[in-house]
Design an enzyme around this catalytic site. Structure first.
Site, PDB file in Angstrom:
ATOM      1  N   ASP A 106      -1.902   8.983   8.133  1.00 11.36           N
ATOM      2  CA  ASP A 106      -3.182   8.459   8.633  1.00 11.36           C
ATOM      3  C   ASP A 106      -3.067   8.056  10.101  1.00 11.36           C
ATOM      4  OD1 ASP A 106      -1.461   6.394   8.170  1.00 11.36           O
ATOM      5  OD2 ASP A 106      -2.868   5.158   7.033  1.00 11.36           O
ATOM      6  N   LYS A 157       3.514  -6.675   7.452  1.00  8.97           N
ATOM      7  CA  LYS A 157       2.247  -7.419   7.376  1.00  8.97           C
ATOM      8  C   LYS A 157       2.467  -8.936   7.408  1.00  8.97           C
ATOM      9  CE  LYS A 157       0.553  -3.302   6.322  1.00  8.97           C
ATOM     10  NZ  LYS A 157       0.880  -2.591   5.129  1.00  8.97           N
ATOM     11  N   ASP A 217      -3.954   4.058  13.773  1.00 13.13           N
ATOM     12  CA  ASP A 217      -3.954   4.274  12.320  1.00 13.13           C
ATOM     13  C   ASP A 217      -5.427   4.355  11.937  1.00 13.13           C
ATOM     14  OD1 ASP A 217      -4.311   3.617   9.596  1.00 13.13           O
ATOM     15  OD2 ASP A 217      -2.456   2.490   9.517  1.00 13.13           O
TER      16      ASP A 217
HETATM   17  N1  GDD Z   1       3.369   9.923  -1.853  1.00 13.09           N
HETATM   18  C1  GDD Z   1       2.995   8.657  -1.623  1.00 13.09           C
HETATM   19  N2  GDD Z   1       3.123   7.739  -2.635  1.00 13.09           N
HETATM   20  N3  GDD Z   1       2.486   8.314  -0.428  1.00 13.09           N
HETATM   21  C2  GDD Z   1       2.121   7.025  -0.238  1.00 13.09           C
HETATM   22  C3  GDD Z   1       2.239   6.049  -1.230  1.00 13.09           C
HETATM   23  C4  GDD Z   1       2.759   6.443  -2.504  1.00 13.09           C
HETATM   24  O1  GDD Z   1       2.888   5.660  -3.439  1.00 13.09           O
HETATM   25  N4  GDD Z   1       1.773   4.869  -0.736  1.00 13.09           N
HETATM   26  C5  GDD Z   1       1.393   5.114   0.532  1.00 13.09           C
HETATM   27  N5  GDD Z   1       1.592   6.414   0.835  1.00 13.09           N
HETATM   28  C6  GDD Z   1       1.343   7.070   2.122  1.00 13.09           C
HETATM   29  C7  GDD Z   1      -0.077   6.899   2.634  1.00 13.09           C
HETATM   30  O2  GDD Z   1      -0.872   8.026   2.266  1.00 13.09           O
HETATM   31  C8  GDD Z   1       0.133   6.829   4.149  1.00 13.09           C
HETATM   32  O3  GDD Z   1       0.150   8.111   4.730  1.00 13.09           O
HETATM   33  C9  GDD Z   1       1.514   6.227   4.288  1.00 13.09           C
HETATM   34  O4  GDD Z   1       2.175   6.413   3.042  1.00 13.09           O
HETATM   35  C10 GDD Z   1       1.481   4.731   4.646  1.00 13.09           C
HETATM   36  O5  GDD Z   1       0.658   4.066   3.727  1.00 13.09           O
HETATM   37  P1  GDD Z   1      -0.535   3.123   4.198  1.00 13.09           P
HETATM   38  O6  GDD Z   1      -1.194   2.580   2.984  1.00 13.09           O
HETATM   39  O7  GDD Z   1      -1.383   3.806   5.206  1.00 13.09           O
HETATM   40  O8  GDD Z   1       0.297   1.945   4.849  1.00 13.09           O
HETATM   41  P2  GDD Z   1      -0.162   0.903   5.962  1.00 13.09           P
HETATM   42  O9  GDD Z   1      -1.046   1.518   6.968  1.00 13.09           O
HETATM   43  O10 GDD Z   1      -0.662  -0.306   5.264  1.00 13.09           O
HETATM   44  O11 GDD Z   1       1.238   0.509   6.630  1.00 13.09           O
HETATM   45  C11 GDD Z   1       2.157   1.513   7.039  1.00 13.09           C
HETATM   46  O12 GDD Z   1       1.745   2.119   8.247  1.00 13.09           O
HETATM   47  C12 GDD Z   1       1.733   1.243   9.417  1.00 13.09           C
HETATM   48  C13 GDD Z   1       1.341   2.098  10.594  1.00 13.09           C
HETATM   49  O13 GDD Z   1       0.056   2.576  10.432  1.00 13.09           O
HETATM   50  C14 GDD Z   1       3.542   0.871   7.218  1.00 13.09           C
HETATM   51  O14 GDD Z   1       4.466   1.906   7.404  1.00 13.09           O
HETATM   52  C15 GDD Z   1       3.539  -0.112   8.380  1.00 13.09           C
HETATM   53  O15 GDD Z   1       4.852  -0.627   8.575  1.00 13.09           O
HETATM   54  C16 GDD Z   1       3.092   0.596   9.639  1.00 13.09           C
HETATM   55  O16 GDD Z   1       3.025  -0.318  10.730  1.00 13.09           O
HETATM   56 MG    MG Z   2      -2.019   3.287   7.169  1.00 12.02          MG
END
Ligand code: GDD
Ligand code: MG
Length: 347
Positions: A106, A157, A217
């Site tokens: 994303d 977070k 993001d």
């Molecule tokens: N296959 C799979 N299975 N993918 C997953 C799963 C899962 O269970 N959970 C999440 N993802 C994928 C999501 O589709 C996304 O592409 C990515 O892993 C990160 O998940 P998000 O839900 O978007 O996380 P976030 O935005 O809260 O936090 C993450 O991204 C931030 C940057 O945008 C973390 O990596 C943070 O540390 C980081 O700063």
């Molecule tokens: Mg994200």
């Protein structure tokens, strides 16, 4: 070199846009974000990609297939239940026996991947994490690092009062395959909360790369809209489109009445019909097969495919999902609009 995309998240914060499609498939300038990200890899000679899917995996499988259509080899590894970011990485272990890239799917950024990989090698790191500076680190994974740019702590977070650095995990990693054995298998694991801290404890070297110039993001409607505005303002370059002089792109098969006022930057997809006296732009993104009625106004908005905007309707700073019909004379400001759902955005 191969790359892994984590594409299994639910995309809850992007609802209602993700009611019917997975988050990585939302269109950015008319093309799914994930498709744009995958095609970018071809520019640096990567043509083998693993997609770790879960939520609406079918949709992703159908769009990408085995990758032939994109001149790539694409493998799909599907989870029946979400394994978390670390579990998803572990689940694809058999595909990786050499240095490889991992992406949250994303993210829209213009990170220089070639430079990132070179940096990883130069730092002799086991993992390199791209980091970026943000105003509100609480929504992300905060990373502290030493004077040589190796990570020393991770806080996912954190509460505002716990924030110790403005640099956050940008969701792009280079991994050495040997670290995969440190991730437990067969259960839910978070790479951010569990794997990275454990790697540090065990003495692995985790380098941070600070070279992202543009990064966002797109995981909330506000951010998704912002990404489009940034592309149109020339802050983020995406391949094939250049809005630096307020350009107007028109897709093939479009029919636009001579009286329509178009004020760039504007992107119009294929087979779009725009009727008399409509006002389009500035900052309008219109998908394929869209019909805009007489006198309708579309400003600062993103309209997906197969939408009808009836005459006299007005859309300002609004996102309209596919297959919607905006009724005659209706006005929407700062709204995320999908067939069965709509809500105001916090912008
Ligand atoms: N296959 C799979 N299975 N993918 C997953 C799963 C899962 O269970 N959970 C999440 N993802 C994928 C999501 O589709 C996304 O592409 C990515 O892993 C990160 O998940 P998000 O839900 O978007 O996380 P976030 O935005 O809260 O936090 C993450 O991204 C931030 C940057 O945008 C973390 O990596 C943070 O540390 C980081 O700063
Ligand atoms: Mg994200």
């Amino acid at each position: 070199m191969k790359a892994l995309f984590l594409v299994g998240g639910m995309g809850t914060r992007l609802r209602p846009l993700t009611n019917k499609i997975p988050k990585p498939m939302v269109p950015i300038m008319g093309k799914p974000l994930l498709e744009r990200s995958i095609l970018n890899l071809k520019n640096i000679g990567i043509n083998e990609v693993v997609l770790s899917t879960c939520y609406r995996a079918q949709h992703i499988q159908k769009h990408f297939g085995d990758g032939q259509r994109f001149g790539m080899r694409i493998y799909h590894v599907r989870e029946d239940i979400p394994l978390g970011t670390g579990g998803a990485i572990k689940n694809t272990e058999k595909y990786f026996d050499d240095t490889f890239l991992i992406f949250n799917s994303d993210i829209l950024s213009d990170i220089n991947l070639k430079e990132l990989v070179e940096y990883h090698k130069k730092k002799a790191a086991d993992v390199t994490i791209a980091v970026t500076q943000v105003d509100n680190p609480s929504m992300y994974g905060v990373i502290e690092y030493d004077e040589n740019d190796y990570a020393v702590s991770f806080r996912e977070k954190p509460q505002p009062e716990e924030v110790t650095s403005n640099f956050v995990n940008a969701g792009v990693y280079v991994f050495e395959p040997k670290v995969l054995k440190e991730i437990p298998g067969g259960r839910v694991v978070s790479v951010e909360r569990e794997v990275f801290p454990k790697l540090l404890e065990k003495g692995y070297k985790i380098a941070v790369y600070k070279g992202c110039s543009y990064w966002i993001d797109i995981g909330t409607p506000e951010k998704y809209l912002q990404a489009h505005m940034d592309i149109m303002a020339g802050k983020c370059r995406i391949s094939g489109l250049d809005f630096s002089d307020k350009g107007v792109y028109r897709g093939p098969g479009s029919s636009i009445h001579g009286s329509v006022k178009i004020q760039g930057p504007v992107y119009i997809g294929a087979n779009v019909k725009i009727e008399e006296n409509a006002i389009i732009g500035p900052n309008a993104i219109i998908g394929n097969n869209v019909h805009v009625g007489q006198g309708a106004k579309i400003i600062g908005s993103v309209i997906w495919d197969d939408v009808v905007v009836e005459s006299g309707a007005k859309l300002v700073n609004t996102i309209v999902a596919s297959n919607c019909r905006i009724k005659q004379g209706c006005e929407h400001y700062r709204t995320v609009y999908a067939e069965e759902d709509s809500r105001l955005m916090a912008i």
